[in-house]
Scaffold this motif. Sequence first.
Motif, PDB file in Angstrom:
ATOM      1  N   TYR A 165      86.798 -34.138  18.387  1.00  0.00           N
ATOM      2  CA  TYR A 165      88.214 -34.187  18.722  1.00  0.00           C
ATOM      3  C   TYR A 165      89.090 -33.623  17.611  1.00  0.00           C
ATOM      4  O   TYR A 165      90.172 -33.098  17.881  1.00  0.00           O
ATOM      5  CB  TYR A 165      88.619 -35.623  19.043  1.00  0.00           C
ATOM      6  CG  TYR A 165      88.115 -36.087  20.391  1.00  0.00           C
ATOM      7  CD1 TYR A 165      88.560 -35.470  21.555  1.00  0.00           C
ATOM      8  CD2 TYR A 165      87.201 -37.122  20.504  1.00  0.00           C
ATOM      9  CE1 TYR A 165      88.105 -35.866  22.797  1.00  0.00           C
ATOM     10  CE2 TYR A 165      86.741 -37.535  21.744  1.00  0.00           C
ATOM     11  CZ  TYR A 165      87.192 -36.901  22.889  1.00  0.00           C
ATOM     12  OH  TYR A 165      86.726 -37.293  24.119  1.00  0.00           O
ATOM     13  N   ARG A 199      91.805 -38.005  16.837  1.00  0.00           N
ATOM     14  CA  ARG A 199      92.837 -37.124  17.385  1.00  0.00           C
ATOM     15  C   ARG A 199      94.048 -37.057  16.448  1.00  0.00           C
ATOM     16  O   ARG A 199      94.613 -35.984  16.229  1.00  0.00           O
ATOM     17  CB  ARG A 199      93.254 -37.617  18.765  1.00  0.00           C
ATOM     18  CG  ARG A 199      92.220 -37.376  19.879  1.00  0.00           C
ATOM     19  CD  ARG A 199      92.613 -38.222  21.071  1.00  0.00           C
ATOM     20  NE  ARG A 199      91.918 -37.914  22.293  1.00  0.00           N
ATOM     21  CZ  ARG A 199      90.735 -38.389  22.644  1.00  0.00           C
ATOM     22  NH1 ARG A 199      90.073 -39.183  21.807  1.00  0.00           N
ATOM     23  NH2 ARG A 199      90.192 -38.084  23.820  1.00  0.00           N
ATOM     24  N   ASN A 248      94.660 -37.165  26.398  1.00  0.00           N
ATOM     25  CA  ASN A 248      93.647 -36.738  27.361  1.00  0.00           C
ATOM     26  C   ASN A 248      94.337 -36.147  28.590  1.00  0.00           C
ATOM     27  O   ASN A 248      95.569 -36.080  28.666  1.00  0.00           O
ATOM     28  CB  ASN A 248      92.698 -37.888  27.733  1.00  0.00           C
ATOM     29  CG  ASN A 248      93.416 -39.083  28.341  1.00  0.00           C
ATOM     30  OD1 ASN A 248      94.497 -38.964  28.921  1.00  0.00           O
ATOM     31  ND2 ASN A 248      92.820 -40.257  28.212  1.00  0.00           N
ATOM     32  N   LEU A 275      93.459 -32.896  26.802  1.00  0.00           N
ATOM     33  CA  LEU A 275      92.147 -32.929  26.159  1.00  0.00           C
ATOM     34  C   LEU A 275      91.138 -33.500  27.142  1.00  0.00           C
ATOM     35  O   LEU A 275      91.384 -34.532  27.766  1.00  0.00           O
ATOM     36  CB  LEU A 275      92.173 -33.802  24.898  1.00  0.00           C
ATOM     37  CG  LEU A 275      92.842 -33.224  23.651  1.00  0.00           C
ATOM     38  CD1 LEU A 275      93.003 -34.314  22.599  1.00  0.00           C
ATOM     39  CD2 LEU A 275      92.005 -32.084  23.090  1.00  0.00           C
ATOM     40  N   ASP A 276      90.016 -32.842  27.275  1.00  0.00           N
ATOM     41  CA  ASP A 276      88.831 -33.215  28.071  1.00  0.00           C
ATOM     42  C   ASP A 276      88.486 -32.160  29.105  1.00  0.00           C
ATOM     43  O   ASP A 276      87.332 -31.966  29.427  1.00  0.00           O
ATOM     44  CB  ASP A 276      88.965 -34.573  28.783  1.00  0.00           C
ATOM     45  CG  ASP A 276      88.973 -35.745  27.814  1.00  0.00           C
ATOM     46  OD1 ASP A 276      88.522 -35.549  26.668  1.00  0.00           O
ATOM     47  OD2 ASP A 276      89.436 -36.834  28.194  1.00  0.00           O
ATOM     48  N   MET A 293      85.542 -30.942  26.662  1.00  0.00           N
ATOM     49  CA  MET A 293      84.679 -31.788  25.841  1.00  0.00           C
ATOM     50  C   MET A 293      83.332 -32.087  26.514  1.00  0.00           C
ATOM     51  O   MET A 293      82.506 -32.771  25.935  1.00  0.00           O
ATOM     52  CB  MET A 293      85.394 -33.107  25.519  1.00  0.00           C
ATOM     53  CG  MET A 293      86.614 -32.924  24.636  1.00  0.00           C
ATOM     54  SD  MET A 293      86.198 -32.168  23.041  1.00  0.00           S
ATOM     55  CE  MET A 293      87.803 -32.129  22.249  1.00  0.00           C
TER      56      MET A 293
END
Length: 337
Positions: A165, A199, A248, A275-276, A293
């Motif tokens: 991350y 993060r 996320n 994010l993801d 990710m």
Amino acid sequence: MTAKRPTLEDIALVAGVSRATVSLVVRQSPLVAERTRLRVEQVMADLDYVRDIGAARLRNNSSRTVGVIVPNLVNSFFTEFLTGVEQVMRQQDRVVLLANSEDDPQRQDEILQRFRGHGVDGVILCPAAGTDVALPGRMQRWGLPVVQALREVGQQETDYAGADYIAGVGMALRHLVGLGHRRIAFLSVRAMTSAKAERLKGFSRGIAETGALDAGIVEADLTWEGAAHAANAVLSLPSRPTAVLCFNDVLAAGLMLGLRRADRQPGRDMAVVGLDDLPLAELTYPPMTSVAMCPARIGTEAARMLARRLASPALPLERFIQPARLIKRESSGPRMD
């Protein structure tokens, strides 16, 4: 009266093979010819055969089950993570028991005790926020093998599978700065975990490296509506951010909804990055830029580590960190002002 369950001998008699051959088919051995395997499997289906796991457990001193504990089921990241776990455990002839801790350490402890009562062979744990750092040591004293995933407590005391991350946040910041954004905010969950700490570290490091301005950190509940409500707080920041990096994809999608409610167009009036890179990232309006990710891969590696630990308890600890990859879409438009 309960009907008699068919046995391996019954299957062998009908299929015209030996009991040993049926046993190999049940255990998915590659030593059985394809035609024979198909014939035996058809007979098993016709007779409604179910493997006697209890008997296998007594023979092998193993329940053939593993527990998986995740902190929530709101985020489909954990669904994909579980897909990777189950793929490996199915090959290991193990059943996965899934439990949701709801990010509550007390509930997590209750689940662990139930898992112990059921005799699970091991646990893949994504620790709840506020988990006692002594928990991994307690589990070792119980003789319960554990792999931590996505979050971690303790000082690298267990096998661990997670994502990079820190690097992922840095990628997102460099992307936004490259589009001309200088005032960048961060939308985060409230609970402090190792995942949040990584993060925040990536955000602080990325701001310093790019020369961008930390436009502020806003916290929200991990729900669609919670993130949507956070849009007002983001728009009220005195630094007037032109871009927001989100903890996320769930928060990013909720924020985009909140921005539209405030008559602001994501990707035009404010850049948004998640994010993801979950499937929902392509379904938002506009499609969401996100940092991939690969949760299924992380689940696969966590399960592989647990299977390895169960087979050889004395092996050195292992860590797997999934590299990040930026997926560019329309939600991260260039600075317009």
